[in-house]
Design an enzyme around this catalytic site. Structure first.
Site, PDB file in Angstrom:
ATOM      1  N   ARG A  27      27.702  18.280 -31.187  1.00  0.00           N
ATOM      2  CA  ARG A  27      27.471  19.298 -32.200  1.00  0.00           C
ATOM      3  C   ARG A  27      27.674  18.675 -33.571  1.00  0.00           C
ATOM      4  NH1 ARG A  27      24.876  22.192 -29.874  1.00  0.00           N
ATOM      5  NH2 ARG A  27      25.268  24.228 -28.947  1.00  0.00           N
ATOM      6  N   HIS A  70      17.973  16.847 -33.231  1.00  0.00           N
ATOM      7  CA  HIS A  70      18.661  17.771 -32.312  1.00  0.00           C
ATOM      8  C   HIS A  70      17.782  18.095 -31.092  1.00  0.00           C
ATOM      9  CE1 HIS A  70      21.890  21.124 -31.894  1.00  0.00           C
ATOM     10  NE2 HIS A  70      21.541  20.600 -30.739  1.00  0.00           N
TER      11      HIS A  70
END
Lengths: 314, 314
Positions: free
Chosen positions: A229, A277
């Site tokens: 993350r 991502h």
């Protein structure tokens, strides 16, 4: 017996069609103020508007559409229902692909050889370390971390793991807790961060941690891989560590702010590899299928799998 | 009881020191006309001058310093001694690293994401295939091919193999011989060539073979990886197949002529990845160690391992 979709940032309509195809006898609703909240039994969400789910008091299960649940955990105004994470073999496999790809790219000096190719220069470095000479440290030993450990071991990397609580992994040295973190970092040439984002882990990849990575490894400097993350990392510290040579390189799939802002120095840093991502982007069909099969099991009286511990955040 | 080193293109002196350190009681000689040929019991060679070894008639074993033996097989004027290949776990592991690295780089669209990074563009493609959606075909199922099969299976690629003679590999579909080559190619998205160079395999990677690769795969076109020998490939055919789109891309570690000539269009082709024949560069110490331990076993009366079948060329 409806299922409600509370999704921001993704194409709502395609998710609705996907669930409707798998659950033809149910209502698949999109979050909106005019919905009769009492009809909603399940909520599938991704980056929902905080506070917006509180009124669905009869909701029995909250499903996250991604592996991370920080978007749910940080909302203190949720229905009192279990939160279920996606644990999808497809997603896990894709994450391990990304990790193995980037570990090999650093091991085999991908940046250097691409540069040499662009200069049409033939240079066969005879001092290439082998995978077994390079110590990879996996931070976070959940589903993703454990799978990455296995894949990297089969590629012969020298793998160790770290997690908050002790884990036993056959043939792999594992470290646990704050007290063993420094020892783990001191034997790590490639740090792979696969931690969940919680109040304890926010900003954990900072100057203090990077300073403790091994300096005596065969890659001539440690490398950071973050596919967990963005909130785990302090980008200004990563850039500083790269510029002082404390860090040899970084492969980042996640960022403090996404999309990564155009002005970030990470984009153009010669020792940084950026992916947008998508290290572990599961196919939406696989995610929907996984949630629908959990719903069916639940209604047969089976216990829910992959329920999040709200106090720990994972 | 001397060992003779017949090496071209590598640093002779360091090889001599390496062998001398491991065999302090023997003479380690460098090939030269003034040497008394009758003292030479073993020859370790790499790209020796053809014909130059004929006079060592008492030589009992010819060792190749690399995995390939085409440099020996093509010399018809050798002492009548068995030829022993290097089968070094270190070299095998490094080859599999390169193969896994390049398979993952094509799977995960490395070239596209590096281009996007250079343009500071964020683009998360949601239609990324997973490893299990991509069919890898390994051509050549010797030590190197079999190890690559295992590594790629653990990364979840859909792997099959082809070899001249039938091989049984648990859980892996294997094809054999000329008659099954087309079927093998028709199910191959990434072709990995790990064949020895023999009179049968020279130029095998040509227009005819490339035309038979799968066109219906998830990578939207087949990819070629050659880490075997440059003589296996016809570079003009590879370039033509890339330009017509018959081939989506190629990762080449070996070339018809090495170093790759500066004028080759391969250097600058956007769909080609070049590494300078270092996919599997074993550490010289490991090679010398392997040969010395074979010599010791041989002198204890043990049979030689990895003896080359001169008629087949591997």
């Amino acid at each position: 017996m409806s299922i409600l979709l509370a999704i921001n940032g993704w194409d709502l309509r395609s998710w609705q069609e996907r669930f409707q195809a798998l659950l033809p006898d149910r209502e698949v609703l999109l979050a909106a103020s005019e919905i009769d909240a009492s009809r909603v039994k399940y909520i599938a969400c991704w980056k929902h508007t905080p506070g917006s789910l509180a009124r669905y008091k009869d909701c029995q299960v909250l499903f996250s559409l991604g592996a991370g649940v920080d978007h749910l955990i940080t909302d203190y105004d949720l229905p009192d229902a279990p939160i279920v994470r996606i644990v999808d073999p497809d997603l896990t496999g894709r994450m391990s692909e990304w990790v193995a790809w980037q570990c090999l790219d650093w091991l085999r000096q991908g940046k250097m050889y691409r540069q040499l190719q662009s200069e049409q220069r033939w240079f066969d470095d005879r001092h290439q370390p082998a995978a077994q000479d390079v110590r990879v440290g996996i931070m976070g030993l959940g589903e993703l971390g454990m799978d990455a450990v296995e894949r990297l071991r089969h590629l012969r990397f020298d793998v160790a793991g770290w997690s908050r609580t002790p884990k036993h992994i056959p043939h792999v040295r594992s470290y646990a807790g704050e007290s063993e973190l420094s020892a783990f970092l001191a034997r790590t040439d490639i740090l792979v961060v696969l931690l969940p984002l919680t109040s304890d882990t926010r900003g954990i990849i900072n100057a203090d941690l990077l300073r403790k990575l091994a300096r005596d490894g065969r890659l001539c400097g440690p490398v950071l891989l973050n596919a967990g993350r963005g909130g785990l990392q302090v980008e200004i510290d990563i850039l500083a560590a790269l510029d002082t040579g404390q860090l040899k390189g970084a492969s980042l799939d996640v960022f403090e702010q996404e999309p990564l802002v155009p002005t970030s120095a990470l984009w153009t840093h010669k020792d940084v590899t950026i992916t947008p991502h998508n290290s572990a982007m599961s196919h939406p069909d696989a995610i929907a299928q996984s949630i629908v099969s959990q719903i069916k099991d639940f209604e047969q009286g089976e216990p829910l799998k992959h329920v999040v511990m709200r106090d720990k955040g994972y």
